[in-house]
Design a protein around this motif. Sequence first.
Motif, mmCIF file in Angstrom:
data_model
loop_
_atom_site.group_PDB
_atom_site.id
_atom_site.type_symbol
_atom_site.label_atom_id
_atom_site.label_comp_id
_atom_site.label_asym_id
_atom_site.label_seq_id
_atom_site.Cartn_x
_atom_site.Cartn_y
_atom_site.Cartn_z
ATOM 1 N N GLU A 10 13.724 7.426 21.898
ATOM 2 C CA GLU A 10 14.429 7.762 20.652
ATOM 3 C C GLU A 10 13.918 7.014 19.424
ATOM 4 O OE1 GLU A 10 19.038 8.543 19.197
ATOM 5 O OE2 GLU A 10 18.585 7.788 21.214
ATOM 6 N N PRO A 11 13.639 5.700 19.494
ATOM 7 C CA PRO A 11 13.158 5.004 18.291
ATOM 8 C C PRO A 11 11.821 5.530 17.771
ATOM 9 C CG PRO A 11 13.932 3.434 19.939
ATOM 10 C CD PRO A 11 13.859 4.762 20.610
ATOM 11 N N ARG A 12 11.086 6.244 18.607
ATOM 12 C CA ARG A 12 9.776 6.754 18.194
ATOM 13 C C ARG A 12 9.865 8.115 17.525
ATOM 14 N NH1 ARG A 12 6.044 6.545 23.368
ATOM 15 N NH2 ARG A 12 4.477 7.066 21.782
ATOM 16 N N ARG A 26 14.038 18.594 19.289
ATOM 17 C CA ARG A 26 13.781 18.511 20.726
ATOM 18 C C ARG A 26 14.462 17.284 21.340
ATOM 19 N NH1 ARG A 26 8.707 18.155 23.398
ATOM 20 N NH2 ARG A 26 10.004 18.623 25.198
ATOM 21 N N LEU A 27 14.584 16.224 20.556
ATOM 22 C CA LEU A 27 15.291 15.039 21.040
ATOM 23 C C LEU A 27 16.726 15.394 21.406
ATOM 24 C CD1 LEU A 27 15.509 11.902 21.383
ATOM 25 C CD2 LEU A 27 16.170 11.831 18.967
ATOM 26 N N ILE A 38 -3.169 7.917 29.018
ATOM 27 C CA ILE A 38 -4.328 8.384 28.264
ATOM 28 C C ILE A 38 -3.994 8.576 26.790
ATOM 29 C CG2 ILE A 38 -5.989 10.283 27.995
ATOM 30 C CD1 ILE A 38 -5.485 10.885 30.979
ATOM 31 N N HIS A 39 -2.857 9.231 26.545
ATOM 32 C CA HIS A 39 -2.499 9.627 25.180
ATOM 33 C C HIS A 39 -0.982 9.511 25.042
ATOM 34 C CE1 HIS A 39 -3.398 11.413 21.332
ATOM 35 N NE2 HIS A 39 -2.581 12.427 21.546
ATOM 36 N N ASP A 40 -0.516 8.361 24.635
ATOM 37 C CA ASP A 40 0.919 8.072 24.586
ATOM 38 C C ASP A 40 1.507 8.610 23.284
ATOM 39 O OD1 ASP A 40 3.456 7.136 24.774
ATOM 40 O OD2 ASP A 40 2.932 5.019 24.979
ATOM 41 N N THR A 41 2.115 9.789 23.366
ATOM 42 C CA THR A 41 2.749 10.396 22.202
ATOM 43 C C THR A 41 4.245 10.517 22.439
ATOM 44 O OG1 THR A 41 2.521 12.675 23.019
ATOM 45 C CG2 THR A 41 0.663 11.743 21.780
ATOM 46 N N PRO A 42 5.054 10.517 21.374
ATOM 47 C CA PRO A 42 6.499 10.706 21.547
ATOM 48 C C PRO A 42 6.847 12.028 22.238
ATOM 49 C CG PRO A 42 6.012 9.888 19.349
ATOM 50 C CD PRO A 42 4.696 10.234 19.978
ATOM 51 N N ALA A 43 6.087 13.087 21.937
ATOM 52 C CA ALA A 43 6.368 14.389 22.546
ATOM 53 C C ALA A 43 6.188 14.330 24.062
ATOM 54 C CB ALA A 43 5.460 15.456 21.948
ATOM 55 N N ALA A 44 5.111 13.665 24.508
ATOM 56 C CA ALA A 44 4.878 13.550 25.950
ATOM 57 C C ALA A 44 5.943 12.676 26.601
ATOM 58 C CB ALA A 44 3.485 12.979 26.207
ATOM 59 N N ALA A 45 6.320 11.597 25.926
ATOM 60 C CA ALA A 45 7.357 10.713 26.464
ATOM 61 C C ALA A 45 8.694 11.436 26.551
ATOM 62 C CB ALA A 45 7.478 9.466 25.592
#
Length: 388
Positions: free
Chosen positions: A327-329, A336-337, A296-303
């Motif tokens: 990581e590249p995003r 947090r990474l 629905i909403h592909d964000t780096p935080a969700a991934a």
Amino acid sequence: MVEHLLRDLSPQVLAVLVRRGTPFAAAEDALQEALLQAWSQWPDTGTPDNPRAWLITVASRRLVDSTRSEVSRRQREDRVALEPEPGPTEQSDDTLRLLFLCCHESLSPPSAVALTLRAVGGLTTQQIATAFLVPEATMAQRISRAKKTLTGVRLDAPGDLTLVLRVLYLIFNEGHRGSVDLAAEAIRLTRMLVRPSRSEPEVLGLLALMLLHDARRPARYLANGSLVPLDQQDRSLWNTARIEEGVLALQTALAADRLGEYQAQAAIAALHDDAATPEETDWPQILSWYDELLAIHDTPAAALSRAVAVGEVDGPRAGLAALSAVEPRLPSWHHRLHAVRGHLLERAGDPADAATAYAQAATGATNFAERDHLTRQAARLQTPTTLP
């Protein structure tokens, strides 16, 4: 008592003034004059039978005086102020229109947050400035610029619900700052939005998400301010009433079969809240919901959060592989990474690299409690288990 009444009435009165065509800045100035007069008079004279009408009348007269209009205009404004008062539904609608106006697409997120807290939440500029750790003058300028940006925007123009929900969630995520409980304020404003928007499942989804996260707040910090991770929290301290309310709101939203990002996030939060112990957490279902969320909403935080779930379901090495794809995003300094990498490396049996990752995460954390926690995590793994 007077303070709470004035705070509840402020957005209603401001919305009426703006709806009648008064520029936002001028309307708020007039409202502040009326509030000051009420604050000084009502404790001695008693609260008027219709306090809202009283405030509208006084504010309208202040507007007339400030513009030094002609006598005919003064009479017209007084007549408007004495019009029959609308019923409860229209009062609620006015406040909601004001909320949508404060979250207008022409405003930046920080400006929308500040203006919403000021105009709809009824917080003082000083309270908002303290909550966001900026000088009062800086916050005053931000709010003033926001009001000028809205000059000419009609209060009755259709609003963007997506923008309103985003602003409310931004407010919620600021948590408790200084003397202001922004999380509680966000929940209050979202409840107000739910009543006329029951057909919008994402409103209920956001309310559920807030309630389910806020339910854990009593266990999130120790008495000394130290952060307690979710898997180490005393779950007996969680607010079960809030969890039950959040689950009910989520179930109602999901029944509409119109899944949105807030509903998916709330479903994940509900699964965490449903586990009596960390070991009972249903990670496979959580991973499934993260897949739904990303669709629905592909964000780096969700991934990034999904990588944690992958590590719980398929093992830490699989989690690290999922993290590499994210990581590249994300910028290399994103704390947090590194925190997630440290968690997965520790679970994979690599304490030295985990300590390095935790230390990197600590340098990028902006929250003191989180930075302290990550620093202690790094120190814990760097400490020898045996002494010579």
